[in-house]
Design an enzyme around this catalytic site. Structure first.
Site, PDB file in Angstrom:
ATOM      1  N   GLY A 151      -1.367   2.341  -7.629  1.00 56.30           N
ATOM      2  CA  GLY A 151      -0.885   3.169  -6.714  1.00 56.30           C
ATOM      3  C   GLY A 151      -1.147   3.921  -5.420  1.00 56.30           C
ATOM      4  O   GLY A 151      -0.913   3.740  -4.622  1.00 56.30           O
ATOM      5  N   ASP A 175       3.795   0.492  -5.440  1.00 55.87           N
ATOM      6  CA  ASP A 175       3.697   1.801  -4.888  1.00 55.87           C
ATOM      7  C   ASP A 175       4.374   2.706  -4.198  1.00 55.87           C
ATOM      8  O   ASP A 175       4.555   3.439  -4.090  1.00 55.87           O
ATOM      9  CB  ASP A 175       2.531   1.385  -3.836  1.00 55.87           C
ATOM     10  CG  ASP A 175       1.323   0.989  -3.575  1.00 55.87           C
ATOM     11  OD1 ASP A 175       0.938   0.919  -5.257  1.00 55.87           O
ATOM     12  OD2 ASP A 175      -0.076   0.421  -3.813  1.00 55.87           O
ATOM     13  N   GLY A 203       3.563  -5.964   0.809  1.00 54.34           N
ATOM     14  CA  GLY A 203       3.367  -4.541   2.118  1.00 54.34           C
ATOM     15  C   GLY A 203       3.323  -4.473   3.304  1.00 54.34           C
ATOM     16  O   GLY A 203       3.482  -4.952   4.254  1.00 54.34           O
TER      17      GLY A 203
END
Ligand code: F6P
Length: 363
Positions: free
Chosen positions: A188, A145, A119
Site C-alpha cells: 500500500g 494502493d 498510477g
C-alpha cells in the site's frame, strides 16, 4: 485532427501491475474499434517499449479479445515501474534524460493520441512527456494502493482488498487453533487503504496504517485485554509503511541496490511476543494482492474507464484522467490529480468504522 477522421491511438500500461488492467485494455479496444472504427496500437512494457527501435508495439483488435483476457490478472501489454525517462538510470550508473527518445518512439508508430493506464507516479511522468511532445493524452487510474486523488476507485484496489481479506479468513482458524497472534503485513506504499479496508472486512483486532503512528504498548495492551476477555488469538494487519510514534518506517536494501519498504511485520510480531508473551507468527502478503483474477467490480470499473477514455479522445478533450465519483465515471484535469495524494482520511468512514468495531489503530 479533423473530427470524424479515422484515428490510430496508442495504449500502454505503466507502473506496478494489478488485476483489472486487461479489462481496461479490452474496453479501450472495444470502444475504439466497434464505436469509432479506429485502430489501437498496444505499446509493450510502458515507456520502455517506446525506447526500443523499432518500438515494441502491436495492433490490438477484436480478434485478440475472443477468449478469457477480461478475466486475467496482470497486463497483456507488460509494464515497468522503474526507468523514469526524465532521469533514466544507464548501465554505467549515469542518469540521463531520454524523454525525447520516448517521444520519437511514439512518433515512429504514427499515432494520433495516447491512452495510458497507470498510477499517480506514471501520470506525472506521462503527462509531462505528452506536454513536451504535444501528444494528445488521456489517463486511466490503476493501483492496488487506491491512492490516486479525485477518484473513489482505482483499478486493482478491490481485488487487492479481496485477496487480503481472504488471507485473514485463512489466518483466523489457524490462529485460533494454536492460540496465536497472526500479523499480516500488506502493501500500500504510503497509504493504508488496503490495510484498513481488509482489516474491517476480515475481522482484524489491530490495524496499523501509515496515516496513524502507532504505539506498540497500546497494541500490546489491546491484545492482552482480548486474552483477559477469553479470546485466545488475534489478527493484526499492518501496512508496509507504518511508523511508530517514535520511529521511522522500515526500509530494506536489496542486492540490486534498490531500497524498498520491508520488515515492519516481523518487527511488530517480535515486539508483540515480547510484550504479551503471546506466540506470534508473521505473514507478508506482498505481491499476492496484486495478482489473481480481478473481482467483478474491478472489471466493471475498468470497462467503464476504458469506454470513457476513448470517448474523451473522440471529443478531443485531452490531458484528463477518467475518475469514479458518486456512482459515475467523470473526468478531471490530470494536472490537478498529480499534485494531490489520496491516503486514508483519519476522520473518514473507514477509520470511524474500525474504531466503532473496537479495532485498535495503535493510537
Ligand atoms: O504501488 C503499488 C505497489 O504494489 C505498492 O503497494 C508496493 O509498495 C509497490 O508497488 C511494490 O513494487 P514492486 O513491484 O517494485 O515490488
Amino acid at each position: 485532427m479533423a473530427k470524424g477522421k479515422k484515428r490510430r491511438i496508442g495504449l500502454l500500461t505503466s507502473g506496478g501491475d494489478c488485476a483489472g488492467l486487461n479489462a481496461a485494455i479490452r474496453a479501450v479496444v472495444c470502444r475504439a474499434v466497434l464505436g469509432y472504427g479506429w485502430e489501437v496500437v498496444g505499446i509493450r512494457e510502458g515507456t520502455a517499449g517506446l525506447l526500443e527501435r523499432p518500438p515494441l508495439a502491436e495492433e490490438l483488435n477484436m480478434r485478440v479479445f475472443t477468449g478469457n483476457i477480461l478475466r486475467m490478472g496482470g497486463t497483456i501489454l507488460g509494464t515497468v515501474n522503474k526507468g523514469d525517462p526524465f532521469a533514466y538510470p544507464m548501465p554505467d550508473g549515469s542518469i540521463i534524460d531520454r524523454s525525447e527518445e520516448v517521444i520519437e518512439g511514439y512518433r515512429e508508430l504514427g499515432l494520433d493520441g495516447l491512452i495510458a493506464i497507470g498510477g499517480d507516479g506514471s501520470m506525472r511522468i506521462l503527462s509531462r512527456l505528452c506536454q513536451q511532445g504535444s501528444i494528445p493524452f488521456v489517463g486511466i487510474p490503476k493501483t492496488i494502493d487506491n491512492d490516486v486523488a479525485f477518484t473513489e476507485w482505482s483499478i486493482g484496489f478491490m481485488t487487492a482488498v479481496a485477496a487480503t481479506t481472504d488471507a485473514l479468513d485463512r489466518l483466523q482458524p489457524t490462529a485460533a487453533s494454536h492460540n496465536r497472534v497472526m500479523v499480516l503485513e500488506v502493501m500500500g506504499r504510503d497509504a493504508g487503504n488496503i490495510a484498513i479496508n481488509s482489516a474491517i472486512a476480515g475481522g482484524a483486532n489491530v490495524c496499523l496504517i501509515p496515516e496513524i503512528p502507532y504505539d506498540i504498548n497500546k497494541v500490546a495492551d489491546h491484545i492482552a485485554n482480548l486474552h483477559k476477555l477469553g479470546r485466545n488469538h488475534a489478527l493484526v494487519v499492518c501496512a508496509e509503511a507504518v511508523k511508530s510514534v517514535n520511529g521511522d518506517a522500515l526500509w530494506e536494501t536489496h542486492v540490486d541496490g534498490e531500497v524498498r519498504y520491508g520488515g515492519i511485520g516481523h518487527m511488530i510480531g517480535d515486539q508483540i511476543q515480547k510484550l504479551t508473551d503471546a506466540e506470534t507468527r508473521v505473514t507478508v502478503l506482498g505481491h499476492v494482492a496484486r495478482g489473481g483474477i480481478p473481482v467483478a467490480m474491478d472489471r466493471m470499473i475498468a470497462s467503464a474507464y476504458g469506454v470513457h477514455a476513448v470517448d474523451l479522445v473522440a471529443q478531443e478533450r485531452y490531458d484528463r484522467l477518467v475518475v469514479w465519483q458518486h456512482r459515475e465515471v467523470v473526468d478531471v484535469p490530470i494536472e490537478d490529480v498529480i499534485t494531490r495524494y489520496r491516503n486514508v482520511n483519519i476522520h473518514g468512514t473507514t477509520v470511524r468504522t474500525a474504531r466503532g468495531l473496537g479495532i485498535c489503530l495503535g493510537d
